[in-house]
Motif scaffolding. Sequence first.
Motif, PDB file in Angstrom:
ATOM      1  N   CYS A 409       0.833  -1.210   0.000  1.00 44.57           N
ATOM      2  CA  CYS A 409       0.000   0.000   0.000  1.00 44.57           C
ATOM      3  C   CYS A 409       0.869   1.263   0.000  1.00 44.57           C
ATOM      4  CB  CYS A 409      -0.936  -0.007   1.206  1.00 44.57           C
ATOM      5  SG  CYS A 409      -2.170  -1.328   1.182  1.00 44.57           S
ATOM      6  N   TYR A 410       1.939   1.216   0.771  1.00 50.10           N
ATOM      7  CA  TYR A 410       2.882   2.338   0.801  1.00 50.10           C
ATOM      8  C   TYR A 410       3.512   2.547  -0.572  1.00 50.10           C
ATOM      9  CZ  TYR A 410       7.257   4.803   1.955  1.00 50.10           C
ATOM     10  OH  TYR A 410       8.307   5.681   1.992  1.00 50.10           O
ATOM     11  N   ALA A 411       3.825   1.444  -1.270  1.00 54.09           N
ATOM     12  CA  ALA A 411       4.475   1.528  -2.579  1.00 54.09           C
ATOM     13  C   ALA A 411       3.608   2.262  -3.593  1.00 54.09           C
ATOM     14  CB  ALA A 411       4.816   0.129  -3.085  1.00 54.09           C
ATOM     15  N   GLU A 412       2.285   2.102  -3.485  1.00 51.43           N
ATOM     16  CA  GLU A 412       1.396   2.831  -4.393  1.00 51.43           C
ATOM     17  C   GLU A 412       1.669   4.330  -4.314  1.00 51.43           C
ATOM     18  OE1 GLU A 412      -2.337  -0.292  -3.723  1.00 51.43           O
ATOM     19  OE2 GLU A 412      -2.497   1.801  -3.083  1.00 51.43           O
ATOM     20  N   ASP A 413       1.742   4.835  -3.070  1.00 52.03           N
ATOM     21  CA  ASP A 413       1.959   6.263  -2.871  1.00 52.03           C
ATOM     22  C   ASP A 413       3.413   6.663  -3.106  1.00 52.03           C
ATOM     23  OD1 ASP A 413      -0.683   6.600  -2.298  1.00 52.03           O
ATOM     24  OD2 ASP A 413      -0.432   6.786  -0.137  1.00 52.03           O
ATOM     25  N   LEU A 414       4.337   5.714  -2.971  1.00 50.93           N
ATOM     26  CA  LEU A 414       5.747   6.047  -3.168  1.00 50.93           C
ATOM     27  C   LEU A 414       5.991   6.617  -4.562  1.00 50.93           C
ATOM     28  CD1 LEU A 414       8.669   6.035  -2.176  1.00 50.93           C
ATOM     29  CD2 LEU A 414       8.831   3.641  -2.916  1.00 50.93           C
ATOM     30  N   LEU A 415       5.291   6.101  -5.553  1.00 50.39           N
ATOM     31  CA  LEU A 415       5.512   6.591  -6.913  1.00 50.39           C
ATOM     32  C   LEU A 415       4.849   7.942  -7.176  1.00 50.39           C
ATOM     33  CD1 LEU A 415       5.680   3.490  -9.242  1.00 50.39           C
ATOM     34  CD2 LEU A 415       7.460   4.728  -8.030  1.00 50.39           C
ATOM     35  N   LEU A 416       4.191   8.506  -6.154  1.00 50.80           N
ATOM     36  CA  LEU A 416       3.822   9.916  -6.247  1.00 50.80           C
ATOM     37  C   LEU A 416       5.083  10.780  -6.252  1.00 50.80           C
ATOM     38  CD1 LEU A 416       0.847  10.029  -3.702  1.00 50.80           C
ATOM     39  CD2 LEU A 416       0.697  10.505  -6.165  1.00 50.80           C
ATOM     40  N   GLU A 417       6.180  10.226  -5.738  1.00 53.27           N
ATOM     41  CA  GLU A 417       7.455  10.947  -5.711  1.00 53.27           C
ATOM     42  C   GLU A 417       8.197  10.848  -7.043  1.00 53.27           C
ATOM     43  OE1 GLU A 417       9.725  10.002  -2.112  1.00 53.27           O
ATOM     44  OE2 GLU A 417       7.845   9.427  -1.137  1.00 53.27           O
ATOM     45  N   ALA A 418       7.651  10.091  -7.984  1.00 51.33           N
ATOM     46  CA  ALA A 418       8.204  10.007  -9.339  1.00 51.33           C
ATOM     47  C   ALA A 418       7.387  10.942 -10.226  1.00 51.33           C
ATOM     48  CB  ALA A 418       8.131   8.579  -9.856  1.00 51.33           C
ATOM     49  N   PRO A 419       7.920  12.094 -10.567  1.00 46.61           N
ATOM     50  CA  PRO A 419       7.130  13.097 -11.310  1.00 46.61           C
ATOM     51  C   PRO A 419       6.510  12.532 -12.583  1.00 46.61           C
ATOM     52  CG  PRO A 419       9.216  14.025 -10.577  1.00 46.61           C
ATOM     53  CD  PRO A 419       9.292  12.552 -10.299  1.00 46.61           C
ATOM     54  N   GLY A 420       5.196  12.739 -12.721  1.00 40.62           N
ATOM     55  CA  GLY A 420       4.502  12.375 -13.942  1.00 40.62           C
ATOM     56  C   GLY A 420       4.008  10.942 -14.024  1.00 40.62           C
ATOM     57  N   PHE A 421       4.323  10.123 -13.014  1.00 41.45           N
ATOM     58  CA  PHE A 421       3.876   8.727 -13.121  1.00 41.45           C
ATOM     59  C   PHE A 421       2.353   8.647 -13.022  1.00 41.45           C
ATOM     60  CE2 PHE A 421       2.846   4.497 -11.475  1.00 41.45           C
ATOM     61  CZ  PHE A 421       3.478   3.699 -12.415  1.00 41.45           C
ATOM     62  N   TYR A 422       1.770   9.374 -12.067  1.00 43.07           N
ATOM     63  CA  TYR A 422       0.314   9.391 -11.922  1.00 43.07           C
ATOM     64  C   TYR A 422      -0.250  10.707 -12.449  1.00 43.07           C
ATOM     65  CZ  TYR A 422       0.756   5.509  -8.518  1.00 43.07           C
ATOM     66  OH  TYR A 422       1.021   4.316  -7.883  1.00 43.07           O
ATOM     67  N   THR A 423      -1.431  10.619 -13.041  1.00 46.66           N
ATOM     68  CA  THR A 423      -2.158  11.829 -13.418  1.00 46.66           C
ATOM     69  C   THR A 423      -2.845  12.395 -12.176  1.00 46.66           C
ATOM     70  OG1 THR A 423      -4.245  10.702 -13.877  1.00 46.66           O
ATOM     71  CG2 THR A 423      -2.620  10.797 -15.671  1.00 46.66           C
ATOM     72  N   PRO A 424      -3.283  13.658 -12.221  1.00 39.23           N
ATOM     73  CA  PRO A 424      -4.019  14.206 -11.071  1.00 39.23           C
ATOM     74  C   PRO A 424      -5.264  13.382 -10.715  1.00 39.23           C
ATOM     75  CG  PRO A 424      -3.310  15.962 -12.517  1.00 39.23           C
ATOM     76  CD  PRO A 424      -2.987  14.688 -13.228  1.00 39.23           C
ATOM     77  N   GLU A 425      -5.962  12.885 -11.712  1.00 36.93           N
ATOM     78  CA  GLU A 425      -7.157  12.075 -11.456  1.00 36.93           C
ATOM     79  C   GLU A 425      -6.778  10.762 -10.762  1.00 36.93           C
ATOM     80  OE1 GLU A 425      -7.912  14.991 -14.576  1.00 36.93           O
ATOM     81  OE2 GLU A 425      -6.376  13.416 -14.368  1.00 36.93           O
ATOM     82  N   GLU A 426      -5.663  10.185 -11.162  1.00 35.28           N
ATOM     83  CA  GLU A 426      -5.209   8.940 -10.530  1.00 35.28           C
ATOM     84  C   GLU A 426      -4.776   9.178  -9.093  1.00 35.28           C
ATOM     85  OE1 GLU A 426      -3.716   6.837 -14.701  1.00 35.28           O
ATOM     86  OE2 GLU A 426      -2.278   7.861 -13.382  1.00 35.28           O
ATOM     87  N   GLN A 427      -4.343  10.382  -8.787  1.00 36.74           N
ATOM     88  CA  GLN A 427      -3.994  10.704  -7.404  1.00 36.74           C
ATOM     89  C   GLN A 427      -5.243  10.695  -6.509  1.00 36.74           C
ATOM     90  OE1 GLN A 427      -1.348  14.131  -7.071  1.00 36.74           O
ATOM     91  NE2 GLN A 427      -0.421  13.609  -9.042  1.00 36.74           N
ATOM     92  N   VAL A 428      -6.385  11.037  -7.079  1.00 39.69           N
ATOM     93  CA  VAL A 428      -7.647  10.915  -6.341  1.00 39.69           C
ATOM     94  C   VAL A 428      -7.927   9.439  -6.041  1.00 39.69           C
ATOM     95  CG1 VAL A 428     -10.137  11.351  -6.390  1.00 39.69           C
ATOM     96  CG2 VAL A 428      -8.556  13.012  -7.387  1.00 39.69           C
ATOM     97  N   LEU A 429      -7.661   8.573  -6.997  1.00 35.71           N
ATOM     98  CA  LEU A 429      -7.850   7.140  -6.784  1.00 35.71           C
ATOM     99  C   LEU A 429      -6.958   6.633  -5.645  1.00 35.71           C
ATOM    100  CD1 LEU A 429      -9.146   4.459  -7.788  1.00 35.71           C
ATOM    101  CD2 LEU A 429      -7.156   4.209  -9.289  1.00 35.71           C
ATOM    102  N   LEU A 430      -5.708   7.066  -5.601  1.00 38.35           N
ATOM    103  CA  LEU A 430      -4.813   6.665  -4.515  1.00 38.35           C
ATOM    104  C   LEU A 430      -5.330   7.142  -3.164  1.00 38.35           C
ATOM    105  CD1 LEU A 430      -1.245   7.330  -5.992  1.00 38.35           C
ATOM    106  CD2 LEU A 430      -2.515   5.190  -5.918  1.00 38.35           C
TER     107      LEU A 430
END
Length: 538
Positions: A409-430
Motif C-alpha cells: 500500500c505504501y508503494a502505491e503512494d511512493l511513486l507519487l514521488e516520481a514526477p509524472g507517473f500518476y495523473t491528477p485524477e489517478e492521485q484521487v484514486l490513490l
Amino acid sequence: MKELQTWVERYLDLHAQLRPVDASFMGLSEHDHELPPVGPQALEHERHALANFLQEVEGCPQHPDTAGERLDLWLLRSQLRVTLREARERPRQHNPAFYTGEAAFGLISLLLPNERPTNGDAVLARLKAIPGFLAAGTEMLQPLNLPADWVERACKEAEALEALLLRGLPKHPDSREDWQQPAAHAATSVRAFAAALKTGDADPACGRDYLEFLMREAHGLPYPAAEAEQRAQAAFETLRSELVEMAQELDPAKTWQQQLAELEQQHPALDDVQNTYQDWNARALDAAAGLVTPAREYGLSFEFLPEWARDAAGALYFLFYRSPPAEYPGDGSIYWIFAPGADTAAYLRGQNTAFIKAVHAVHHGSIGHHTQNARARQASSRLARLGGTDCASGIAFLSAGTLVEGWACYAEDLLLEAPGFYTPEEQVLLKQFEFRNAACCLADIRLHTGQWTLEQMRAFYRDEVGFAPGRVWAETTRNSIYPATRLMYWLGTQVIRELRAELDLAPQVFHDRLLSYGCAPVTLIADEMRRQHSQGHP
C-alpha cells in the motif's frame, strides 16, 4: 545460535505436518501428498504439540546477537502463541470454509506452474484424500452452531471446487488419466459435504481480548484496539475531507465518486489488456529509480489465467499475484490476468488504466509484492523468508502482514514521488485507496470488539465507504473469519511512513533496508533499523 536454528527447523517441520497445503505453497514439499489432519484427536494433538514446544522455547532464555536471530526468535514465539490460542479458542477446523479451501488449494498448490515439474503422484494422493478429509470435517462441524455467512462461503467454494475437479483438471497440461476417477469421487464428496452443512446464528466476532492478543502477539503493535480505532477514525475523517477537496480542485462540477467513475472508462482495448499490464509494470520499475531498488533480476510474466483454473477462480482465494515458493522460487513468477467474461464492457471497466497502474503494476507487481517477496528470500531470518507466502486462505504467518500489505500500500503512494507517473485524477484514486484502508481498519476493530454486527459493517462499507455491492459480502465475510487481517494494511503503512520521517535516510537506502529484513512485523523491523541507525550506519 544452534539451539535457535534447531527450533526453527523443528517448527517448520511441525507446521508442515499440521498445515501441509501451506507447506506446499512455501516449498516445503515433504507433505505434498497429504491434506491437513482433522478431527478431535488431531486437534488435541495439535494443541499438545504446540503447548509443549512453546513451554520449551519460553523456558530457555535466549540472547540473540544478530537481527536475523532476533527476528527468528520473536517470530517463533509469535507463531507458537498465536497458533496455540487459535487451536484452543477459534480452531480453523470449526470453520466450514477451511475444508473447502484446503481441499481446493491442496490441488491448486501442486498445479500452479513453478520451476519444478507438476508432482502428478502428489495430486493423485490428495484427490484420493479429499473424501475422507471432508467426511471428517462433516463430523467435526455437525454439533457446532456455525455463522451463517461462513456456511454460505463454504457452499460457494464447494461449487468452485467441484468445477475444478470435473472441468478444470482435464484441461491442465499435465492432467493424467488416473486422476479422473478419484476426481469424480472427490466431487461427489464435495456435494455431500455442502449438503450436510447446517446454517446457524453464531456471532463471528472474536472479542476484544482475542483481537488485542493478535495485534500484540502477531503484529507486534504497541497499542490497544481503542487507540488503533481512534487513529483510524481520525484518518478516515481527514481522508474523506481530502478526497472532497482534491475533486473540487480538479472539477468543481463533479464529486470524487463521479471522477473515479470516469476513470473506469479509460481502459485499453480488449486485445491490448495484456500489453498494458506489461507496459505499466516496466514503467513502474523505471519510475522507481532513486526511490527503491526493484527486483529486476527476478522476472514477472503477465499471462491470462489458464483455462483449467477459470471456472473455479472466482469463488476461491485465487490471487492475481501469488508469492512463489520461497524454497524453490526459480528465476521468475507469473502474474495472472483474469480473462473476459460475457460482459465485455464490465470487464474493461475493471481493467481501466488507472487500476492497472496502481493495483496490478505497483501494489502487486514491480516494486510492490513482487520486489518485496524477492528481497524476503534473501533475509537473514529463516522464518521471515517464508512468512509472507500466499497460502490457501491468506499469508503463511499473520505476523508478516503489516510488512507485506503495509509495504504494498505504501508503494502505491511512493511513486507519487516520481514526477509524472500518476495523473491528477489517478492521485484521487490513490487517496480513495487510503481512505478505504482506514475504513477497513475501523471495521475490523469494531466488528471483532462487538461494537458492530456483520450487517452494520456491511452497511458502513456500502453507504459510507463506497465498496462495489458485489465486493461487500465477500470482504466482510472474510474479515469475520480472519480477525486482525484488515487492520494490518493501514496500520502497517503508517508505521513505515512514521519510521521514514524519523530516520530521515536517503529514500533508496531506507526502502532497500526496510525490505531486506523479510516478512516480519514492521514494528520489529523498525526497531532493527533504529538499532542500525544508532550504531552510525548511514
